[in-house]
Enzyme design. Structure first.
Site, PDB file in Angstrom:
ATOM      1  N   SER A 146      41.285  45.022  36.825  1.00  0.00           N
ATOM      2  CA  SER A 146      41.342  43.735  37.525  1.00  0.00           C
ATOM      3  C   SER A 146      40.902  42.605  36.612  1.00  0.00           C
ATOM      4  CB  SER A 146      40.463  43.770  38.769  1.00  0.00           C
ATOM      5  OG  SER A 146      40.933  44.700  39.705  1.00  0.00           O
ATOM      6  N   GLU A 147      39.822  42.808  35.877  1.00  0.00           N
ATOM      7  CA  GLU A 147      39.360  41.803  34.916  1.00  0.00           C
ATOM      8  C   GLU A 147      38.762  42.450  33.681  1.00  0.00           C
ATOM      9  OE1 GLU A 147      39.881  38.817  38.099  1.00  0.00           O
ATOM     10  OE2 GLU A 147      38.926  40.765  38.144  1.00  0.00           O
ATOM     11  N   THR A 148      38.979  41.784  32.562  1.00  0.00           N
ATOM     12  CA  THR A 148      38.271  42.063  31.320  1.00  0.00           C
ATOM     13  C   THR A 148      37.442  40.834  30.984  1.00  0.00           C
ATOM     14  OG1 THR A 148      39.948  43.584  30.450  1.00  0.00           O
ATOM     15  CG2 THR A 148      38.506  42.511  28.845  1.00  0.00           C
TER      16      THR A 148
END
Length: 272
Positions: free
Chosen positions: A50-52
């Site tokens: 979903s996010e880095t």
């Protein structure tokens, strides 16, 4: 090779007390300047989480940016939690009991590192009436909705029961064409104050397991209705996650645990 760079990376299960729970985020540590945006975006797409988060170490307030597989976002809860967990548990840059200030696109954020959990201090994201017809969103979700609101970059669709939220089945192609890229489904919880799910296919996130930014909207939304400033929330994704929410003026404090699942390094080409 001269045209490659090696960077440390961790994967952390945020808003969870156990591995394989909560929301997995990648954390990439940088020394010095940011990498080119195109390279950070390529790394996030390759990680396919979903996010880095990309964090610049050795500076204060701590510079932090977040990328989905498709775009940069101005605020992210679980990847911020993951970043501080790495700095606290692995790198030793954060002491137990201390509060760290983070420089972000959404202003200064604060995270307190407790012995067992972390507390995010984020800006509230209140709801306003939406101009998008309820019928359009009902087509996207293939079910009836009790109320529709919006907040910053997402719709807030209110349902009559927790079971209805569990049964939501999003039409991904239709959701991707909505004016706002995100969509929350929420209802009163059966054994907590409220439950939710979050979908953002336009950002490359079909369903986010646990979403801190959504709770910056949902906590004040449900808090007003319940007349409460302390709320227990649960996100009903397959992985699931629990968040304790506290309302303080125009801020929302979100408490959760973290487990570090993976640590290693990545070697990537230096892109212009």
């Amino acid at each position: 090779m001269d045209n490659e760079i090696t960077l440390p990376i961790w994967q952390v299960d945020a808003f969870s007390s156990k591995i394989f729970g909560g929301n997995p985020a990648a954390v990439v540590a940088l020394s010095g300047t940011w990498l080119p945006d195109s390279l950070m975006q390529a790394i996030a797409a390759e990680n396919n989480l979903s996010e880095t988060a990309f964090v610049r170490l050795g500076e204060y307030p701590v510079p932090l940016r977040w990328f989905t597989p498709r775009c940069e976002v101005p605020l992210c809860g679980h990847a911020t939690l993951a970043t501080i967990a790495v700095m606290h548990q692995v790198l030793g840059h954060v002491e137990t009991g201390s509060t760290t200030e983070i420089a972000s696109a959404s202003g200064i954020l604060r995270v307190r590192a407790n012995r067992k959990n972390y507390v995010l201090d984020f800006p509230s994201r209140p709801t306003v009436p939406t101009g998008t017809p309820k019928a359009q969103l009902e087509c996207v979700l293939d079910c009836e909705i009790s109320e529709v609101w919006e907040s910053v970059d997402r719709y807030v669709c209110v349902f009559g029961s927790e079971a209805e939220v569990r049964d939501v089945n999003v039409n991904v192609s239709q959701a991707s064409t909505l004016p706002l890229p995100g969509l929350i489904a929420t209802a009163i919880g059966s054994d907590c104050d409220f439950v939710s799910r979050y979908f953002a296919p336009a950002k490359g996130v079909l369903e986010d397991p646990v979403t801190g930014t959504s709770h910056c909207t949902l906590a004040p939304f449900w808090g007003r209705r319940f007349g409460k400033t302390q709320l227990r929330a649960r996100q009903l994704s397959d992985r699931g996650g629990e968040i304790h929410c506290s309302l303080v003026d125009d801020r929302v404090r979100l408490t959760g645990e973290c487990r570090i699942y993976l640590q290693g390094s990545i070697t990537v080409p230096v892109l212009g």
